[in-house]
Design an enzyme around this catalytic site. Structure first.
Site, PDB file in Angstrom:
ATOM      1  N   GLN A   6      -4.685  -9.075 -47.113  1.00  0.00           N
ATOM      2  CA  GLN A   6      -3.310  -8.674 -46.796  1.00  0.00           C
ATOM      3  C   GLN A   6      -3.261  -7.677 -45.632  1.00  0.00           C
ATOM      4  O   GLN A   6      -2.373  -7.746 -44.778  1.00  0.00           O
ATOM      5  CB  GLN A   6      -2.684  -8.055 -48.041  1.00  0.00           C
ATOM      6  N   GLU A  22       8.684  -5.348  -9.798  1.00  0.00           N
ATOM      7  CA  GLU A  22       7.260  -5.197 -10.096  1.00  0.00           C
ATOM      8  C   GLU A  22       7.057  -4.909 -11.589  1.00  0.00           C
ATOM      9  O   GLU A  22       6.176  -5.469 -12.240  1.00  0.00           O
ATOM     10  CB  GLU A  22       6.758  -4.021  -9.241  1.00  0.00           C
ATOM     11  N   ARG A  23       7.915  -4.054 -12.131  1.00  0.00           N
ATOM     12  CA  ARG A  23       7.743  -3.642 -13.532  1.00  0.00           C
ATOM     13  C   ARG A  23       8.153  -4.750 -14.500  1.00  0.00           C
ATOM     14  O   ARG A  23       7.591  -4.861 -15.594  1.00  0.00           O
ATOM     15  CB  ARG A  23       8.509  -2.338 -13.772  1.00  0.00           C
ATOM     16  N   GLY A  81     -14.378  -8.393 -35.136  1.00  0.00           N
ATOM     17  CA  GLY A  81     -15.631  -7.774 -35.557  1.00  0.00           C
ATOM     18  C   GLY A  81     -16.594  -7.627 -34.387  1.00  0.00           C
ATOM     19  O   GLY A  81     -16.167  -7.470 -33.230  1.00  0.00           O
ATOM     20  N   GLY A  82     -17.899  -7.703 -34.694  1.00  0.00           N
ATOM     21  CA  GLY A  82     -18.926  -7.535 -33.653  1.00  0.00           C
ATOM     22  C   GLY A  82     -18.755  -8.532 -32.518  1.00  0.00           C
ATOM     23  O   GLY A  82     -19.008  -8.213 -31.349  1.00  0.00           O
ATOM     24  N   PHE A  91      -6.619   2.272  -4.174  1.00  0.00           N
ATOM     25  CA  PHE A  91      -6.366   1.327  -5.279  1.00  0.00           C
ATOM     26  C   PHE A  91      -5.476   0.155  -4.865  1.00  0.00           C
ATOM     27  O   PHE A  91      -4.598  -0.256  -5.634  1.00  0.00           O
ATOM     28  CB  PHE A  91      -5.688   2.017  -6.481  1.00  0.00           C
ATOM     29  N   ILE A  92      -5.659  -0.361  -3.660  1.00  0.00           N
ATOM     30  CA  ILE A  92      -4.732  -1.402  -3.194  1.00  0.00           C
ATOM     31  C   ILE A  92      -5.195  -2.804  -3.612  1.00  0.00           C
ATOM     32  O   ILE A  92      -6.246  -3.281  -3.191  1.00  0.00           O
ATOM     33  CB  ILE A  92      -4.522  -1.304  -1.660  1.00  0.00           C
ATOM     34  N   ALA A 144       0.835  -1.202   0.000  1.00  0.00           N
ATOM     35  CA  ALA A 144       0.000   0.000   0.000  1.00  0.00           C
ATOM     36  C   ALA A 144       0.868   1.250   0.000  1.00  0.00           C
ATOM     37  O   ALA A 144       1.382   1.676   1.040  1.00  0.00           O
ATOM     38  CB  ALA A 144      -0.919  -0.026   1.221  1.00  0.00           C
ATOM     39  N   GLY A 167      -0.165   9.357  -6.286  1.00  0.00           N
ATOM     40  CA  GLY A 167       0.023   8.090  -6.985  1.00  0.00           C
ATOM     41  C   GLY A 167       1.409   8.057  -7.603  1.00  0.00           C
ATOM     42  O   GLY A 167       2.367   7.572  -7.004  1.00  0.00           O
TER      43      GLY A 167
HETATM   44  C1  LIG Z   1      -6.420  -1.574 -10.614  1.00  0.00           C
HETATM   45  C2  LIG Z   1      -5.314  -0.858  -9.898  1.00  0.00           C
HETATM   46  C3  LIG Z   1      -4.530  -1.548  -8.975  1.00  0.00           C
HETATM   47  C4  LIG Z   1      -3.546  -0.875  -8.240  1.00  0.00           C
HETATM   48  N1  LIG Z   1      -2.836  -1.561  -7.276  1.00  0.00           N
HETATM   49  C5  LIG Z   1      -2.025  -0.845  -6.436  1.00  0.00           C
HETATM   50  C6  LIG Z   1      -1.414  -1.477  -5.304  1.00  0.00           C
HETATM   51  O1  LIG Z   1      -1.577  -2.686  -5.071  1.00  0.00           O
HETATM   52  N2  LIG Z   1      -0.650  -0.713  -4.471  1.00  0.00           N
HETATM   53  C7  LIG Z   1      -0.429   0.607  -4.690  1.00  0.00           C
HETATM   54  O2  LIG Z   1       0.257   1.240  -3.896  1.00  0.00           O
HETATM   55  N3  LIG Z   1      -0.972   1.228  -5.774  1.00  0.00           N
HETATM   56  C8  LIG Z   1      -1.764   0.530  -6.646  1.00  0.00           C
HETATM   57  N4  LIG Z   1      -2.337   1.151  -7.733  1.00  0.00           N
HETATM   58  C9  LIG Z   1      -2.055   2.564  -7.976  1.00  0.00           C
HETATM   59  C10 LIG Z   1      -1.264   2.842  -9.244  1.00  0.00           C
HETATM   60  O3  LIG Z   1       0.076   2.459  -9.106  1.00  0.00           O
HETATM   61  C11 LIG Z   1      -1.457   4.344  -9.546  1.00  0.00           C
HETATM   62  O4  LIG Z   1      -2.798   4.489 -10.017  1.00  0.00           O
HETATM   63  C12 LIG Z   1      -0.474   4.863 -10.556  1.00  0.00           C
HETATM   64  O5  LIG Z   1       0.813   4.925  -9.995  1.00  0.00           O
HETATM   65  C13 LIG Z   1      -0.862   6.278 -11.048  1.00  0.00           C
HETATM   66  O6  LIG Z   1      -1.134   7.113  -9.966  1.00  0.00           O
HETATM   67  P1  LIG Z   1      -2.499   7.973  -9.941  1.00  0.00           P
HETATM   68  O7  LIG Z   1      -3.623   7.058 -10.218  1.00  0.00           O
HETATM   69  O8  LIG Z   1      -2.540   8.753  -8.681  1.00  0.00           O
HETATM   70  O9  LIG Z   1      -2.370   8.949 -11.154  1.00  0.00           O
HETATM   71  P2  LIG Z   1      -1.617  10.408 -11.167  1.00  0.00           P
HETATM   72  O10 LIG Z   1      -0.300  10.321 -10.495  1.00  0.00           O
HETATM   73  O11 LIG Z   1      -2.624  11.383 -10.657  1.00  0.00           O
HETATM   74  O12 LIG Z   1      -1.416  10.582 -12.695  1.00  0.00           O
HETATM   75  C14 LIG Z   1      -2.516  10.659 -13.614  1.00  0.00           C
HETATM   76  C15 LIG Z   1      -1.978  10.590 -15.009  1.00  0.00           C
HETATM   77  O13 LIG Z   1      -1.180  11.745 -15.258  1.00  0.00           O
HETATM   78  C16 LIG Z   1      -0.096  11.426 -16.101  1.00  0.00           C
HETATM   79  N5  LIG Z   1       1.150  11.778 -15.401  1.00  0.00           N
HETATM   80  C17 LIG Z   1       1.486  11.552 -14.107  1.00  0.00           C
HETATM   81  N6  LIG Z   1       2.733  11.982 -13.845  1.00  0.00           N
HETATM   82  C18 LIG Z   1       3.201  12.517 -15.000  1.00  0.00           C
HETATM   83  C19 LIG Z   1       4.431  13.122 -15.391  1.00  0.00           C
HETATM   84  N7  LIG Z   1       5.441  13.266 -14.532  1.00  0.00           N
HETATM   85  N8  LIG Z   1       4.544  13.545 -16.671  1.00  0.00           N
HETATM   86  C20 LIG Z   1       3.532  13.403 -17.554  1.00  0.00           C
HETATM   87  N9  LIG Z   1       2.358  12.826 -17.247  1.00  0.00           N
HETATM   88  C21 LIG Z   1       2.195  12.385 -15.994  1.00  0.00           C
HETATM   89  C22 LIG Z   1      -0.195   9.928 -16.409  1.00  0.00           C
HETATM   90  O14 LIG Z   1      -0.850   9.758 -17.636  1.00  0.00           O
HETATM   91  C23 LIG Z   1      -1.052   9.405 -15.280  1.00  0.00           C
HETATM   92  O15 LIG Z   1      -1.783   8.210 -15.651  1.00  0.00           O
HETATM   93  C24 LIG Z   1      -3.302   0.494  -8.492  1.00  0.00           C
HETATM   94  C25 LIG Z   1      -4.066   1.171  -9.453  1.00  0.00           C
HETATM   95  C26 LIG Z   1      -5.069   0.527 -10.135  1.00  0.00           C
HETATM   96  C27 LIG Z   1      -5.895   1.309 -11.119  1.00  0.00           C
END
Ligand SMILES: Cc1cc2nc3c(=O)[nH]c(=O)nc-3n(C[C@H](O)[C@H](O)[C@H](O)COP(=O)(O)OP(=O)(O)OC[C@H]3O[C@@H](n4cnc5c(N)ncnc54)[C@H](O)[C@@H]3O)c2cc1C
Length: 377
Positions: free
Chosen positions: A279, A242-243, A339-340, A159-160, A127, A134
């Site tokens: 093609q 993670e990534r 398609g559909g 979003f955990i 978390a 985020g």
């Molecule tokens: C289904 C789901 C599961 C998740 N699971 C976990 C979890 O287990 N643990 C946990 O800790 N988190 C979790 N997350 C959180 C997830 O890692 C965050 O949603 C993500 O890091 C983006 O943060 P945010 O949603 O606050 O978007 P924000 O930080 O508000 O960003 C919104 C958007 O702005 C753009 N943006 C942000 N920063 C920049 C920048 N520097 N330059 C240009 N554009 C930018 C991007 O397009 C981004 O999508 C989960 C999210 C989802 C939807």
């Protein structure tokens, strides 16, 4: 598919056994789990018994002590199940949450929880994200205050994954709000700890079988994990694994979508011949196949660098950016060629398209990943 120079027999056997598990134990039930909004606990226990949940953890706790290539293999095969919600439930436990304990836990903490984590009896969540923070981890606001040998947490998380059904949570909080990133620490919170509550279960577009929650800490009892003030460093370090997992999962999903689409276009007829004879269709699929292969090689390369202990932030950030976008591109075109029928809930590609959407957001949005790459160009 040739696996190039990266893999040993251990990895190949792992791929075979995960693939068999997916075919027999996941695919027949995945749709029911999507409806139920969760993956049954017995499935995770079974995966624990088969050794899939402890690939990276130490042998002394019941793990296999393998490297990041095993994460790539596991994630790719789980992705190929076509049920992203199932895949992420498992991968958050194995490769996003529990590594926090492996990297920073004391001998006593490790002994207390690791065997149960590996057995699938104790499910974990991580978390970090909050309603107002985020991508920008340093602006989290959950506060940690020392209380004798333990700590008290106050704040909320958003979003955990595994948020509702986990047993153990690794939580990031500010132990010293004036110290910037050096004021962030990691904590362990047990399910049922006084002051801890699941705020609400969140309703999502995709990953329906994965539970996602808001968590609330109100003077919640917690235990420090690792050194005080080293939480930001731990989070960034764990992001690498993670990534790789998210990238490999995206490649597995993309490969599966192409497979389903090839089957479809080879049998579906329009204008007197299978769609495959057009093609425009087959060249588009051929290009996607090339991109998926490129993405797969990049994932394996990054995992191999990680396995050798080399700095691979640039490559891993490329993996997350590239594969998170690619899986969406693949799903868009695969749905188009269905398609559909592709738009119907009964068609797997419809679910896979919804599942893919979050993969360019969660675990590091594409734009944030590209900044990491740009800094290193
Ligand atoms: C289904 C789901 C599961 C998740 N699971 C976990 C979890 O287990 N643990 C946990 O800790 N988190 C979790 N997350 C959180 C997830 O890692 C965050 O949603 C993500 O890091 C983006 O943060 P945010 O949603 O606050 O978007 P924000 O930080 O508000 O960003 C919104 C958007 O702005 C753009 N943006 C942000 N920063 C920049 C920048 N520097 N330059 C240009 N554009 C930018 C991007 O397009 C981004 O999508 C989960 C999210 C989802 C939807």
């Amino acid at each position: 598919m040739a696996d190039g120079p990266y893999f040993e027999d251990t990895h190949r056997l792992l791929r075979e056994s995960v693939s068999r598990f997916v075919a027999n134990e996941v695919v027949p039930h995945g749709a029911a789990w999507e409806e139920a909004g969760r993956v049954p606990r017995e499935v995770l226990r079974k995966m624990g018994e088969l050794g899939f949940l402890g690939l990276r953890h130490a042998e002394e706790h019941g793990g296999a002590g393998l490297d990041a290539l095993s994460t790539a293999v596991l994630a790719e095969e789980l992705g190929r199940s076509s049920f992203g919600g199932f895949a992420v439930t498992v991968l958050v436990h194995t490769d996003m949450a529990s590594p926090h304990l492996r990297h920073a836990g004391s001998a006593e903490q490790m002994k207390r929880w690791m065997p149960e984590i590996i057995a699938g009896k104790c499910i974990t969540a991580v978390a970090v994200t909050e309603p107002d923070a985020g991508s920008d981890v340093r602006s989290i606001r959950t506060r940690a205050v020392r209380d004798g040998a333990r700590w008290k947490l106050t704040g909320s998380k958003m979003f955990i994954t595994n948020g509702v059904h986990a047993d153990l949570y690794f939580v990031a909080a500010k132990s010293d709000p004036a110290a910037g990133t050096k004021g962030i620490s990691m904590f362990i919170v047990e399910k049922g700890a006084p002051g801890f509550a699941v705020g609400r279960s969140l309703d999502k577009m995709g990953w329906r079988s994965s539970d996602t929650a808001e968590l609330v800490f109100d003077g919640c009892e917690a235990e420090l994990l690792g050194e005080e003030g080293r939480g930001f460093y731990s989070i960034m370090r764990n992001f690498q694994n993670e990534r790789i997992a998210i990238g490999a999962m995206a490649i597995g999903e993309s490969a599966k979508a192409l497979e389903l689409t090839l089957d479809y276009v080879k049998t579906r007829k329009a204008f007197g011949a299978p769609l495959w004879d057009k093609q425009a269709v087959r060249q588009r699929l051929a290009m996607l196949a090339a991109k998926v292969e490129a993405g797969r090689q990049l994932v394996w390369h990054a995992a191999a660098l990680d396995a050798e202990g080399r700095d691979c932030v640039r490559e891993v950030s490329m993996v997350k950016a590239y594969c998170g976008e690619l899986v969406n591109e693949v799903m868009y075109d695969c749905l188009q060629f269905h398609g559909g029928m592709g738009y119907m809930r009964e068609s797997p590609i419809e679910r896979m398209t919804r599942d893919a959407r979050v993969q360019s957001i969660g675990g590091g949005a594409t734009e944030v990943m590209l900044e990491e790459v740009a800094k290193r160009l």
